[in-house]
Write a protein that holds these residues in place. Structure first.
Motif, short mmCIF file in Angstrom:
data_model
loop_
_atom_site.label_atom_id
_atom_site.label_comp_id
_atom_site.label_asym_id
_atom_site.label_seq_id
_atom_site.Cartn_x
_atom_site.Cartn_y
_atom_site.Cartn_z
N THR A 17 -3.08 6.86 -16.20
CA THR A 17 -2.49 6.73 -14.86
C THR A 17 -2.37 8.08 -14.19
O THR A 17 -2.61 8.21 -12.98
CB THR A 17 -1.12 6.05 -14.96
OG1 THR A 17 -1.21 4.88 -15.77
CG2 THR A 17 -0.63 5.63 -13.58
N ARG A 20 -5.64 8.94 -12.77
CA ARG A 20 -5.99 8.15 -11.58
C ARG A 20 -5.28 8.68 -10.33
O ARG A 20 -5.90 8.85 -9.27
CB ARG A 20 -5.64 6.66 -11.80
CG ARG A 20 -6.00 5.77 -10.61
CD ARG A 20 -7.50 5.76 -10.40
NE ARG A 20 -7.90 5.12 -9.16
CZ ARG A 20 -8.01 5.74 -7.98
NH1 ARG A 20 -7.74 7.04 -7.88
NH2 ARG A 20 -8.41 5.08 -6.91
N ALA A 200 -5.85 1.68 -12.99
CA ALA A 200 -6.44 1.24 -11.72
C ALA A 200 -5.56 0.19 -11.05
O ALA A 200 -5.39 0.20 -9.81
CB ALA A 200 -7.84 0.66 -11.97
N ARG A 201 -4.97 -0.69 -11.85
CA ARG A 201 -4.09 -1.72 -11.29
C ARG A 201 -2.84 -1.09 -10.68
O ARG A 201 -2.39 -1.47 -9.59
CB ARG A 201 -3.71 -2.72 -12.39
CG ARG A 201 -2.91 -3.91 -11.88
CD ARG A 201 -3.75 -4.83 -11.02
NE ARG A 201 -2.97 -5.93 -10.49
CZ ARG A 201 -2.70 -7.05 -11.16
NH1 ARG A 201 -3.15 -7.20 -12.41
NH2 ARG A 201 -2.00 -8.01 -10.60
N TYR A 203 -2.53 1.91 -9.50
CA TYR A 203 -2.90 2.60 -8.26
C TYR A 203 -3.06 1.59 -7.12
O TYR A 203 -2.65 1.86 -5.99
CB TYR A 203 -4.18 3.40 -8.44
CG TYR A 203 -4.48 4.26 -7.24
CD1 TYR A 203 -3.77 5.43 -7.00
CD2 TYR A 203 -5.44 3.88 -6.32
CE1 TYR A 203 -4.02 6.21 -5.88
CE2 TYR A 203 -5.70 4.64 -5.19
CZ TYR A 203 -4.98 5.80 -4.98
OH TYR A 203 -5.22 6.56 -3.85
N SER A 204 -3.62 0.43 -7.43
CA SER A 204 -3.78 -0.59 -6.38
C SER A 204 -2.43 -1.13 -5.92
O SER A 204 -2.25 -1.44 -4.74
CB SER A 204 -4.68 -1.74 -6.87
OG SER A 204 -4.02 -2.56 -7.81
N LEU A 205 -1.46 -1.23 -6.83
CA LEU A 205 -0.12 -1.66 -6.42
C LEU A 205 0.50 -0.65 -5.45
O LEU A 205 1.18 -1.03 -4.50
CB LEU A 205 0.78 -1.83 -7.64
CG LEU A 205 0.41 -2.93 -8.65
CD1 LEU A 205 1.44 -2.99 -9.77
CD2 LEU A 205 0.30 -4.29 -7.95
N HIS A 206 0.26 0.62 -5.70
CA HIS A 206 0.73 1.66 -4.80
C HIS A 206 0.05 1.57 -3.45
O HIS A 206 0.70 1.72 -2.40
CB HIS A 206 0.47 3.03 -5.44
CG HIS A 206 0.54 4.18 -4.49
ND1 HIS A 206 1.70 4.50 -3.79
CD2 HIS A 206 -0.41 5.08 -4.10
CE1 HIS A 206 1.46 5.56 -3.04
NE2 HIS A 206 0.21 5.93 -3.20
N GLN A 207 -1.23 1.29 -3.45
CA GLN A 207 -1.99 1.25 -2.19
C GLN A 207 -1.74 -0.03 -1.40
O GLN A 207 -1.55 0.03 -0.18
CB GLN A 207 -3.49 1.37 -2.50
CG GLN A 207 -3.93 2.73 -2.99
CD GLN A 207 -3.94 3.76 -1.88
OE1 GLN A 207 -2.97 4.47 -1.69
NE2 GLN A 207 -5.02 3.85 -1.15
N GLU A 208 -1.71 -1.16 -2.09
CA GLU A 208 -1.64 -2.45 -1.38
C GLU A 208 -0.21 -2.84 -1.01
O GLU A 208 0.00 -3.52 -0.01
CB GLU A 208 -2.29 -3.53 -2.24
CG GLU A 208 -3.79 -3.30 -2.44
CD GLU A 208 -4.37 -4.17 -3.54
OE1 GLU A 208 -3.66 -5.07 -4.04
OE2 GLU A 208 -5.54 -3.94 -3.89
N ARG A 209 0.77 -2.45 -1.84
CA ARG A 209 2.18 -2.60 -1.50
C ARG A 209 2.55 -4.06 -1.17
O ARG A 209 3.26 -4.34 -0.21
CB ARG A 209 2.54 -1.68 -0.32
CG ARG A 209 2.10 -0.25 -0.53
CD ARG A 209 2.37 0.63 0.66
NE ARG A 209 3.78 0.90 0.83
CZ ARG A 209 4.48 1.76 0.10
NH1 ARG A 209 3.89 2.44 -0.87
NH2 ARG A 209 5.77 1.96 0.34
N HIS A 214 3.85 -8.38 -10.92
CA HIS A 214 2.42 -8.58 -11.12
C HIS A 214 2.16 -8.60 -12.62
O HIS A 214 2.89 -8.01 -13.41
CB HIS A 214 1.62 -7.45 -10.46
CG HIS A 214 1.94 -7.27 -9.01
ND1 HIS A 214 1.18 -7.84 -8.00
CD2 HIS A 214 2.95 -6.59 -8.39
CE1 HIS A 214 1.70 -7.52 -6.83
NE2 HIS A 214 2.77 -6.77 -7.04
#
Length: 221
Positions: A17, A20, A200-201, A203-209, A214
């Motif tokens: 993490t 990433r 990666a997941r 990071y996507s949680l941070h980006q997609e909010r 999850h």
């Protein structure tokens, strides 16, 4: 440059993490009890071109954890993302019928009070930024208590409740709290639960909010 801070740095998920978020341009603050361990992890990250520093603190010591978080922000920049994912100790996992009141002191300090100290240390900086992300990583017993792992099940449930309240209370301030449940073992060959896949997941949680809870993969039947 803002900082990604990881409480509970390890060679598996933690390092993946950190890589990433570091690749995305964040400086990286790693927090763990062992300074020698942190030095090795930071050396690996620097070889990848990531700005990284280690800060020694025990999550059972809320005052020391707070000081370490403040030092990280002062050294590397405001913490925009905090990941709380220390690995619980084996002695937290007694059967429920063998668990006494004193057996819950350390699990609750580890999963709940440590998380609270970490969050409270970074919130002022996130509020000044006008944004932030709080990531909580837990095992399956956070949502399905296991009678053979009473301390962890109880402590994870408390941490989950705290994180869910943060999700609701901080949303108007553009600070997103999310929980990732990893039902099985984290292993390089684990598909959705490998360190790289989980990184990666997260990071996507941070980006997609979007949303609070999850799952890395479905809970077993």
């Amino acid at each position: 440059m803002t900082t990604f801070a990881l409480i509970g740095a390890g060679r598996g998920l933690g390092l993946a993490t950190a890589r990433r978020f570091g690749a995305a341009g964040h400086s990286v603050a790693l927090l763990s009890r062992s300074g020698e361990h942190l030095d090795r992890l930071c050396d690996e990250l620097r070889q990848d071109g990531v700005t990284a520093r280690g800060f020694t603190a025990d999550v059972l010591d809320a005052a020391a954890l707070t000081m370490a978080m403040e030092a990280a922000a002062a050294s590397l920049g405001t913490v925009e993302i905090l990941q709380y994912s220390p690995a619980p100790r084996a002695d937290f996992m007694k059967p429920v019928l063998d668990t006494g009141a004193d057996d819950l002191d350390d699990p609750l300090a580890f999963s709940l009070k440590g998380a609270l100290a970490g969050v409270n240390a970074v919130l002022p900086g996130m509020r000044r930024l006008g944004r932030g992300t709080l990531l909580f990583v837990n095992g399956g017993s956070a949502v399905r208590p296991h009678p053979d792992r009473a301390g962890t099940s109880i402590a994870f449930a408390a941490e989950s409740a705290y994180a869910a309240m943060l999700h609701q209370a901080l949303a108007p301030e553009n600070i997103h709290a999310a929980q990732l449940i990893v039902p099985g073992a984290i292993h390089p060959d684990a598909g959705h639960s490998s360190p790289d896949a989980l990184a990666a997941r997260l990071y996507s949680l941070h980006q997609e909010r979007e949303g609070f809870r999850h799952f890395a993969e479905p809970m077993p039947g």
